[in-house]
Design a protein around this motif. Structure first.
Motif, PDB file in Angstrom:
ATOM      1  N   GLY A  65       5.208  10.969   6.327  1.00 50.92           N
ATOM      2  CA  GLY A  65       5.803  11.357   4.770  1.00 50.92           C
ATOM      3  C   GLY A  65       4.042  10.151   4.452  1.00 50.92           C
ATOM      4  O   GLY A  65       3.644   9.452   4.237  1.00 50.92           O
ATOM      5  N   THR A  66       4.459  10.674   2.978  1.00 47.97           N
ATOM      6  CA  THR A  66       3.889   9.409   2.085  1.00 47.97           C
ATOM      7  C   THR A  66       4.884   8.283   1.253  1.00 47.97           C
ATOM      8  O   THR A  66       6.227   9.312   0.589  1.00 47.97           O
ATOM      9  N   ARG A  67       4.605   7.215   1.356  1.00 47.17           N
ATOM     10  CA  ARG A  67       5.994   6.082   0.831  1.00 47.17           C
ATOM     11  C   ARG A  67       5.138   4.473   1.286  1.00 47.17           C
ATOM     12  O   ARG A  67       3.870   4.363   1.586  1.00 47.17           O
ATOM     13  N   GLU A  68       5.871   4.048   0.179  1.00 46.08           N
ATOM     14  CA  GLU A  68       4.924   2.789  -0.078  1.00 46.08           C
ATOM     15  C   GLU A  68       5.330   1.657   1.198  1.00 46.08           C
ATOM     16  O   GLU A  68       6.184   1.838   2.198  1.00 46.08           O
ATOM     17  N   ARG A 113       0.624   6.488  12.822  1.00 44.47           N
ATOM     18  CA  ARG A 113       2.135   6.153  11.749  1.00 44.47           C
ATOM     19  C   ARG A 113       1.923   4.229  11.547  1.00 44.47           C
ATOM     20  O   ARG A 113       1.339   3.098  12.108  1.00 44.47           O
ATOM     21  N   ALA A 114       2.097   4.283  10.658  1.00 43.56           N
ATOM     22  CA  ALA A 114       2.400   2.775  10.403  1.00 43.56           C
ATOM     23  C   ALA A 114       3.520   1.846  10.156  1.00 43.56           C
ATOM     24  O   ALA A 114       4.209   2.815  10.603  1.00 43.56           O
ATOM     25  N   PHE A 146      -6.870  13.956  11.382  1.00 42.61           N
ATOM     26  CA  PHE A 146      -5.090  13.701  10.614  1.00 42.61           C
ATOM     27  C   PHE A 146      -5.207  13.244   9.378  1.00 42.61           C
ATOM     28  O   PHE A 146      -6.404  12.348   8.986  1.00 42.61           O
ATOM     29  N   LYS A 147      -4.601  13.648   8.803  1.00 42.10           N
ATOM     30  CA  LYS A 147      -5.235  13.335   6.848  1.00 42.10           C
ATOM     31  C   LYS A 147      -4.916  12.012   7.160  1.00 42.10           C
ATOM     32  O   LYS A 147      -3.740  11.329   7.274  1.00 42.10           O
ATOM     33  N   GLN A 148      -6.312  11.114   6.176  1.00 41.97           N
ATOM     34  CA  GLN A 148      -5.850  10.300   5.204  1.00 41.97           C
ATOM     35  C   GLN A 148      -5.851   9.555   4.223  1.00 41.97           C
ATOM     36  O   GLN A 148      -6.625  10.670   3.522  1.00 41.97           O
ATOM     37  N   TRP A 149      -5.061   9.720   3.369  1.00 39.76           N
ATOM     38  CA  TRP A 149      -4.675   9.178   1.891  1.00 39.76           C
ATOM     39  C   TRP A 149      -3.640   7.578   2.514  1.00 39.76           C
ATOM     40  O   TRP A 149      -3.465   7.244   2.770  1.00 39.76           O
ATOM     41  N   TYR A 150      -4.626   7.025   1.301  1.00 42.04           N
ATOM     42  CA  TYR A 150      -3.975   5.460   0.591  1.00 42.04           C
ATOM     43  C   TYR A 150      -4.565   4.585  -0.899  1.00 42.04           C
ATOM     44  O   TYR A 150      -5.862   5.347  -0.905  1.00 42.04           O
ATOM     45  N   ARG A 151      -3.771   3.895  -0.886  1.00 45.73           N
ATOM     46  CA  ARG A 151      -3.965   3.501  -2.186  1.00 45.73           C
ATOM     47  C   ARG A 151      -3.577   2.244  -2.762  1.00 45.73           C
ATOM     48  O   ARG A 151      -2.114   2.295  -1.983  1.00 45.73           O
ATOM     49  N   GLY A 152      -3.913   1.501  -3.363  1.00 46.41           N
ATOM     50  CA  GLY A 152      -2.650   0.264  -3.703  1.00 46.41           C
ATOM     51  C   GLY A 152      -1.430   0.813  -4.368  1.00 46.41           C
ATOM     52  O   GLY A 152      -1.620   1.351  -5.214  1.00 46.41           O
ATOM     53  N   VAL A 174       0.559  -1.474  -0.027  1.00 49.96           N
ATOM     54  CA  VAL A 174      -0.167  -0.029  -0.084  1.00 49.96           C
ATOM     55  C   VAL A 174       0.741   0.899  -0.072  1.00 49.96           C
ATOM     56  O   VAL A 174       2.359   1.090   0.778  1.00 49.96           O
ATOM     57  N   LEU A 175       0.425   2.465  -0.480  1.00 47.34           N
ATOM     58  CA  LEU A 175       1.215   3.453  -0.664  1.00 47.34           C
ATOM     59  C   LEU A 175      -0.068   3.958   1.022  1.00 47.34           C
ATOM     60  O   LEU A 175      -1.399   4.440   0.379  1.00 47.34           O
ATOM     61  N   LEU A 176       0.586   4.955   1.276  1.00 43.36           N
ATOM     62  CA  LEU A 176      -0.298   5.688   2.717  1.00 43.36           C
ATOM     63  C   LEU A 176       0.756   7.136   2.736  1.00 43.36           C
ATOM     64  O   LEU A 176       1.973   7.017   3.291  1.00 43.36           O
TER      65      LEU A 176
END
Length: 276
Positions: A49-52, A102-103, A65-71, A42-44
């Motif tokens: 930051g934003t990373r895989e 935090r992922a 908190f900003k929610q952003w994710y995609r495959g 997943v990219l999130l």
């Protein structure tokens, strides 16, 4: 804390699958907590930051908190998720010291899919006490997430140490279920494929006591429970708790409980429990 009045389970999804173009983009979050378990890369977006991230990544988004994710790799998205909120939920997150926004890749994730599945079933079927059942299942999910994250975040922890932590916890559970057995340090060490010295060191590290002290404490607690019934003799309580020497049992009991086992009854147990 009251579980129904200050905790809400708002929406649940088990094994949701989406096409490659699907993307969640909520700049201001969703207004509640969002627990996610991704079963594909997943990219999130998180605090770093934003990373895989790889499959089996989890994240607990907090309110606002900003929610952003995609495959990742345009392969689509597959995940389990749950939206929940309320003051009780926030207190639970704080109490469990959960990593928020935090992922992470927790260990021992096998418990999570059945819990998400059961949660979705309760949420959709709306049987009697469904709300309480949903809260209880959400709490179990968060506990599993907290335990798995703690094992990977602990300083100086390696994958091998995480494996050993699981093995020693399983062994400890077995020992405490079979207190009548004449356990020895070498035998316990063999069961987890360690030398006695290495086993004793790791046992103290994980449980805060030596294997022998922990075993004696568990046996004394078993004896206290047996004696509190009022129908078991001191000799029987000692034997059923794993003590073969009655005098040794009496010394250990007096040292740890503060009275002789012959003087321990329901009233003394109640007084001692209040003092603990």
């Amino acid at each position: 804390m009251p579980i129904a009045s200050d905790w809400t389970v708002n929406k649940v999804g088990f094994d949701y699958r989406h096409p490659p173009e699907f993307c969640i983009d909520r700049p201001g979050g969703s207004g509640d907590f969002l627990m996610l378990y991704f079963t594909v890369p997943v990219l999130l977006h998180d605090l770093s930051g934003t990373r895989e991230h790889p499959s089996d990544t989890c994240i607990l988004y907090g309110p606002g908190f900003k929610q952003w994710y995609r495959g990742a790799h345009r392969q689509g998205l597959a995940n389990h998720w749950c939206h929940f909120g309320g003051h009780g939920a926030a207190a639970w997150v704080k109490r469990c010291r959960l990593a928020v926004n935090r992922a992470t890749q927790p260990v021992q994730l096998q418990a999570l899919p059945p819990l998400f599945h059961a949660l979705e079933r309760e949420f959709l079927r709306r049987e009697p006490c469904w709300h309480e059942a949903c809260i209880a299942l959400t709490q179990q999910i968060l506990i599993a997430f907290a335990r798995g994250s703690t094992m990977t975040d602990r300083p100086a922890t390696t994958p091998r140490l995480s494996e050993l932590a699981v093995a020693l916890r399983d062994l400890r559970a077995q020992v405490h279920r079979d207190l009548e057995r004449r356990w020895t340090i070498p035998e316990m060490a063999r069961r987890v494929h360690l030398s006695p010295s290495r086993f004793a060191h790791l046992y103290r590290r994980f449980f805060g006591a030596s294997p022998l002290d922990d075993l004696i404490a568990a046996r004394i607690e078993r004896a206290r429970w047996l004696l509190s019934s009022g129908t078991v003799s001191v000799k029987e309580a000692a034997a059923e708790s794993g003590f073969t020497d009655l005098h040794y049992f009496s010394r250990c009991f007096r040292r740890r409980v503060g009275c002789a086992p012959s003087r321990y009854d329901r009233s003394s147990q109640a007084a001692l429990m209040k003092a603990m």
